[in-house]
Motif scaffolding. Structure first.
Motif, PDB file in Angstrom:
ATOM      1  N   GLY A 196       0.827  -1.200   0.000  1.00 21.38           N
ATOM      2  CA  GLY A 196       0.000   0.000   0.000  1.00 21.38           C
ATOM      3  C   GLY A 196       0.861   1.250   0.000  1.00 21.38           C
ATOM      4  O   GLY A 196       1.934   1.302  -0.594  1.00 21.38           O
TER       5      GLY A 196
ATOM      6  N   GLN B 258      -5.605  15.055   2.719  1.00 21.34           N
ATOM      7  CA  GLN B 258      -4.366  15.181   1.962  1.00 21.34           C
ATOM      8  C   GLN B 258      -4.673  15.240   0.483  1.00 21.34           C
ATOM      9  O   GLN B 258      -5.524  14.499  -0.024  1.00 21.34           O
TER      10      GLN B 258
ATOM     11  N   PHE C  12     -11.261   8.070   6.928  1.00 24.51           N
ATOM     12  CA  PHE C  12     -11.345   8.555   5.561  1.00 24.51           C
ATOM     13  C   PHE C  12     -11.329   7.384   4.574  1.00 24.51           C
ATOM     14  O   PHE C  12     -10.754   6.336   4.843  1.00 24.51           O
TER      15      PHE C  12
ATOM     16  N   TYR D 129     -10.111   7.065   0.612  1.00 22.90           N
ATOM     17  CA  TYR D 129      -9.500   7.682  -0.552  1.00 22.90           C
ATOM     18  C   TYR D 129      -9.677   6.728  -1.738  1.00 22.90           C
ATOM     19  O   TYR D 129      -9.746   5.518  -1.567  1.00 22.90           O
TER      20      TYR D 129
ATOM     21  N   GLN E 233      -8.444   5.897  -5.931  1.00 21.30           N
ATOM     22  CA  GLN E 233      -7.492   6.136  -7.021  1.00 21.30           C
ATOM     23  C   GLN E 233      -8.039   5.470  -8.279  1.00 21.30           C
ATOM     24  O   GLN E 233      -8.008   4.243  -8.407  1.00 21.30           O
TER      25      GLN E 233
ATOM     26  N   TYR F 232      -8.812   3.072  -0.659  1.00 21.85           N
ATOM     27  CA  TYR F 232      -7.999   2.970   0.542  1.00 21.85           C
ATOM     28  C   TYR F 232      -8.763   3.537   1.732  1.00 21.85           C
ATOM     29  O   TYR F 232      -9.296   4.650   1.670  1.00 21.85           O
TER      30      TYR F 232
ATOM     31  N   SER G 231      -6.913   8.487  10.850  1.00 23.32           N
ATOM     32  CA  SER G 231      -5.835   9.386  11.245  1.00 23.32           C
ATOM     33  C   SER G 231      -5.065   8.776  12.396  1.00 23.32           C
ATOM     34  O   SER G 231      -5.599   8.000  13.185  1.00 23.32           O
TER      35      SER G 231
ATOM     36  N   LYS H  89      -1.026  12.718  10.251  1.00 22.63           N
ATOM     37  CA  LYS H  89      -0.591  11.513   9.562  1.00 22.63           C
ATOM     38  C   LYS H  89      -1.744  10.534   9.484  1.00 22.63           C
ATOM     39  O   LYS H  89      -2.552  10.405  10.403  1.00 22.63           O
ATOM     40  N   LEU H  90      -1.827   9.859   8.374  1.00 21.73           N
ATOM     41  CA  LEU H  90      -2.857   8.857   8.170  1.00 21.73           C
ATOM     42  C   LEU H  90      -2.237   7.468   8.210  1.00 21.73           C
ATOM     43  O   LEU H  90      -1.104   7.268   7.792  1.00 21.73           O
TER      44      LEU H  90
ATOM     45  N   TRP I 260      -2.563   3.990   6.565  1.00 18.26           N
ATOM     46  CA  TRP I 260      -3.165   3.524   5.311  1.00 18.26           C
ATOM     47  C   TRP I 260      -3.368   2.016   5.306  1.00 18.26           C
ATOM     48  O   TRP I 260      -2.493   1.254   5.685  1.00 18.26           O
ATOM     49  N   GLY I 261      -4.561   1.623   4.844  1.00 17.15           N
ATOM     50  CA  GLY I 261      -4.781   0.218   4.560  1.00 17.15           C
ATOM     51  C   GLY I 261      -4.076  -0.147   3.262  1.00 17.15           C
ATOM     52  O   GLY I 261      -3.562   0.720   2.551  1.00 17.15           O
ATOM     53  N   LEU I 262      -4.071  -1.452   2.944  1.00 15.70           N
ATOM     54  CA  LEU I 262      -3.407  -1.908   1.733  1.00 15.70           C
ATOM     55  C   LEU I 262      -4.240  -1.684   0.486  1.00 15.70           C
ATOM     56  O   LEU I 262      -3.757  -1.826  -0.626  1.00 15.70           O
TER      57      LEU I 262
END
Lengths: 113, 110
Positions: A42, A102, B34, B36, B38, B86, B90, B97-98, B100-102
Motif C-alpha cells: 500500500g 491530503q 477517511f 481515498y 485512485q 484505501y 488518522s 498523519k494517516l 493507510w490500509g493496503l
C-alpha cells in the motif's frame, strides 16, 4: 488538482546514482508528505514536513533525504539509489484547516536498474 | 499498535449490484476516518470522511465504533466506480498523519 505537481513523472536510473524527485504545491499548505506505493504494501510514509525547515521521518525513511527551504517545495532525494527503491512515489499536501485531508500529486514512477 | 485492515484485495461485482468495501481498524481513542480513491491513471483523492456524514458519488460509510469498522457502501455499483480504494484513519498521536490500509481494488463488470 493542478495545485500540486511532481517531476519527473517517470525516471529510470542506475544503482548507486543520486536521484531527486521534485514536489511543488501552490496552495501554501503547511504540511507536505512523501509516500511510496508498492504492491502488497500500500502507501508507506517516507517523510513529512510541518512547515518550512521542519521535517520528520515516517515509516520508511532509510535511504532518503528531504528538505523544505520553501513552503511550496518538498524535494525527495535518494542519495544512492537501490533496486528496492523502485516504486511509485507520491507527494501530498495538507491544509491547516483540514489536517487530515491530503491532496496528492500525480506520482513519479521510479525504476532503479 | 494502530492498524487498519482491508480484508479484500480484490472485489468484483456486476453493474447495478450493491457493493461493500470493508475496513477494520484497531485503535484507541476516536480517530478520524477517511476513504481515498485512485481511479486508473489518476491521482489519489479523498472520497469521503466520516465526520462529514456525506454521500459522495453514491457512496456512504458508517463508523461502527463497537466493531471498529468503517465500511464503504454503495447500493448500485457503476462501471466508473472501478478503482483502488484505501481506508485511512488518522494517527491517534498525530492527526496530520494517516494510517493507510493496503487497499481494495474494485472491479465493476458490465
Amino acid at each position: 488538482d493542478a495545485g500540486i505537481t511532481q517531476s519527473p513523472r517517470y525516471k529510470i536510473t542506475e544503482t548507486g546514482r543520486q536521484v531527486t524527485l521534485m514536489c511543488h504545491q501552490t496552495w501554501s499548505h503547511s504540511y507536505m508528505f512523501w509516500y511510496r506505493q508498492d504492491l502488497g504494501h500500500g502507501l508507506r510514509l517516507i517523510y513529512y514536513s510541518a512547515a518550512a525547515d521542519i521535517t520528520d521521518k515516517g515509516e520508511v525513511p532509510d535511504g532518503y533525504v528531504v528538505s523544505r527551504s520553501k513552503t511550496e517545495n518538498f524535494p525527495l532525494t535518494l542519495e544512492s539509489a537501490t533496486r528496492s527503491q523502485t516504486s511509485v512515489y507520491f507527494c501530498a499536501s495538507s491544509p491547516t484547516s483540514k489536517p487530515d485531508t491530503q491532496y496528492f500529486g500525480p506520482g513519479t514512477r521510479l525504476t532503479v536498474l | 499498535a494502530q492498524r487498519v485492515t482491508q480484508p479484500e484485495k480484490l472485489l468484483s461485482v456486476f453493474k447495478g449490484a450493491p457493493v461493500e468495501l470493508k475496513c477494520n481498524y484497531s485503535y484507541s481513542g476516536s480517530p478520524e476516518l477517511f476513504w481515498y480513491v485512485q481511479y486508473s491513471r489518476q491521482r489519489l483523492q479523498l472520497l469521503l470522511r466520516h465526520i462529514s456524514r456525506e454521500s459522495i458519488k453514491g457512496f456512504t460509510a458508517d463508523l461502527n465504533k463497537g466493531e471498529t469498522s468503517f465500511h464503504l457502501k454503495k447500493p448500485f455499483a457503476q462501471e466508473e466506480d472501478s478503482a483502488m480504494y484505501y481506508c485511512a484513519p488518522s494517527n491517534a498521536g498525530n492527526n496530520r498523519k494517516l494510517i493507510w490500509g493496503l487497499g481494495t481494488s474494485l472491479a465493476v463488470n458490465p
